[in-house]
Scaffold this motif. Sequence first.
Motif, mmCIF file in Angstrom:
data_model
loop_
_atom_site.group_PDB
_atom_site.id
_atom_site.type_symbol
_atom_site.label_atom_id
_atom_site.label_comp_id
_atom_site.label_asym_id
_atom_site.label_seq_id
_atom_site.Cartn_x
_atom_site.Cartn_y
_atom_site.Cartn_z
ATOM 1 N N ILE A 196 1.963 15.064 6.197
ATOM 2 C CA ILE A 196 1.477 13.703 6.440
ATOM 3 C C ILE A 196 1.701 12.735 5.278
ATOM 4 N N THR A 197 1.873 13.221 4.051
ATOM 5 C CA THR A 197 2.202 12.314 2.939
ATOM 6 C C THR A 197 2.679 13.110 1.732
ATOM 7 N N ALA A 198 3.554 12.487 0.963
ATOM 8 C CA ALA A 198 3.964 13.079 -0.308
ATOM 9 C C ALA A 198 2.865 12.826 -1.337
ATOM 10 N N SER A 199 2.693 13.755 -2.275
ATOM 11 C CA SER A 199 1.661 13.564 -3.305
ATOM 12 C C SER A 199 2.200 13.721 -4.717
ATOM 13 N N SER A 254 5.522 8.204 -5.299
ATOM 14 C CA SER A 254 5.767 7.562 -4.016
ATOM 15 C C SER A 254 5.269 8.453 -2.879
ATOM 16 N N PRO A 255 4.490 7.897 -1.954
ATOM 17 C CA PRO A 255 3.976 8.703 -0.836
ATOM 18 C C PRO A 255 4.948 8.780 0.338
ATOM 19 N N LEU A 256 6.077 8.082 0.238
ATOM 20 C CA LEU A 256 6.988 7.966 1.371
ATOM 21 C C LEU A 256 7.570 9.312 1.797
ATOM 22 N N LEU A 257 7.585 9.538 3.091
ATOM 23 C CA LEU A 257 8.270 10.707 3.650
ATOM 24 C C LEU A 257 9.665 10.233 4.057
ATOM 25 N N ASP A 258 10.463 9.940 3.034
ATOM 26 C CA ASP A 258 11.780 9.349 3.256
ATOM 27 C C ASP A 258 12.865 10.420 3.274
ATOM 28 N N ASP A 259 14.117 9.960 3.414
ATOM 29 C CA ASP A 259 15.243 10.899 3.549
ATOM 30 C C ASP A 259 15.367 11.816 2.336
ATOM 31 N N GLY A 260 15.152 11.256 1.141
ATOM 32 C CA GLY A 260 15.283 12.062 -0.067
ATOM 33 C C GLY A 260 14.231 13.151 -0.155
ATOM 34 N N PHE A 261 12.999 12.810 0.199
ATOM 35 C CA PHE A 261 11.916 13.784 0.137
ATOM 36 C C PHE A 261 12.128 14.891 1.162
ATOM 37 N N ILE A 262 12.495 14.505 2.373
ATOM 38 C CA ILE A 262 12.730 15.497 3.428
ATOM 39 C C ILE A 262 13.916 16.381 3.080
ATOM 40 N N ALA A 263 14.971 15.792 2.514
ATOM 41 C CA ALA A 263 16.140 16.581 2.107
ATOM 42 C C ALA A 263 15.759 17.607 1.047
ATOM 43 N N GLY A 264 14.812 17.234 0.176
ATOM 44 C CA GLY A 264 14.348 18.181 -0.834
ATOM 45 C C GLY A 264 13.723 19.411 -0.202
ATOM 46 N N PHE A 304 7.761 16.752 9.633
ATOM 47 C CA PHE A 304 7.192 15.585 8.955
ATOM 48 C C PHE A 304 6.695 14.550 9.967
ATOM 49 N N GLN A 305 5.561 13.945 9.646
ATOM 50 C CA GLN A 305 4.958 12.926 10.494
ATOM 51 C C GLN A 305 4.725 11.663 9.663
ATOM 52 N N ALA A 307 10.444 2.194 -3.302
ATOM 53 C CA ALA A 307 11.791 2.151 -2.727
ATOM 54 C C ALA A 307 12.082 3.467 -2.018
ATOM 55 N N GLU A 308 12.590 3.390 -0.807
ATOM 56 C CA GLU A 308 12.981 4.596 -0.093
ATOM 57 C C GLU A 308 14.190 5.234 -0.772
ATOM 58 N N THR A 309 14.271 6.555 -0.686
ATOM 59 C CA THR A 309 15.417 7.270 -1.247
ATOM 60 C C THR A 309 16.275 7.826 -0.117
ATOM 61 N N ASP A 310 17.582 7.967 -0.431
ATOM 62 C CA ASP A 310 18.489 8.538 0.566
ATOM 63 C C ASP A 310 18.510 10.056 0.422
#
Length: 372
Positions: free
Chosen positions: A130-133, A307-317, A341-342, A360-363
């Motif tokens: 639900i969120t990055a920490s 950053s709490p964003l569940l963006d492309d970079g975080f998911i790719a990690g 991811f939600q 900023a969102e990451t790729d």
Amino acid sequence: MTQQKNPSPSAPSLARAWSRRAVLASGVATLAAPMVLRAQTPAKVIRIGSPDLGTAGKPSPGSSVLAVVQAHKWLEEEFEKDGIKVEWNFFRGAGPAVHEAVSAKQLDVISLGDLAAVIGRARGLPTRFITASGRGSNSYLATAPGVSIHTVADLKGKKVTVLKGTAYQRPFDNLLASAGLTEKDVKLINMDWPSSKAAVVAGQIDATFGGADLFLLKDKGVNIALSTKGRGPAYTINAGILATDDFLAQQPQLAQRLVRQLVRGAQWASQEKNRDALIKLYADNSGNPEVAFREELAGDSLGARFSPLLDDGFIAGYQGVQDDGLKLGLIRQGFDVKAWFQPALVQQAIKDLKLDKQWAETDATGKAKGAA
């Protein structure tokens, strides 16, 4: 033993109540009604679980956004007006112990490092991200007094402790691989963090691998011989907050309010003006020295780290963690990482708090989108 939710009324009693209100309702509607009513019944307690990263008798979720929210008591303030208790549970057994509690339905929301979270999901734990920490934290190798280790290759044949099933196992295995080694080339011991610290100070082992709290041992003659800092994404650790499927299905409004406070914590932690206050908060909350957190955060952008964003970079990690987990034999089967991811809860919280331009969102490569 964690406190359980008050039991919901039985399905038959709810069905009878519904039928009194709508005699002409169909059988299907009568069966569906109890589920709707139960979903609208607010919880009496929100049970949060985390590995215990504190010391000196101070249970703590470590240097993450969750620690900021815990220290400020923002969740307690958010829910006390509804008579909802926030229950904190900390586990010395780290990820594996948190997994057991989730399996036993004793927790609603959990904080985990990347490998532990992936292992749990791969084994079928019913969770959603639900969120990055926290992003890109590093690991360290602490050596016993008098032990000479200067390179990764020097670990061959050495007695080293790592708490298996935690996020530290992946960077440790990748570190070994960078020197052509595997876990079989060292005398690897699975040991919890307090025990491993005592063992390395006493010289019962050659080294231990873990987090920045190992800096606490430097005044006891322990040396920080190796670090993963600057080695790239395969050696860093991300962390996040997950909720159980039951909690999200039955308490969607509470979940949204909880995430809003976590995003508030991320915004506070992301401010450079709060760097010293953040380091002091982590030290006070965990019992670990400020030097550990100062060293860990040195040179990092707090906005990028928290950053709490569940963006492309975080998911790719996390996709990378799963791929490494399969390759290293840490998990047996994969799953659809992206579907896990939600992001809607974070996106709504950012909108509610008017923080659209905060991060900023990451790729997929981890770079800020739009950056050269």
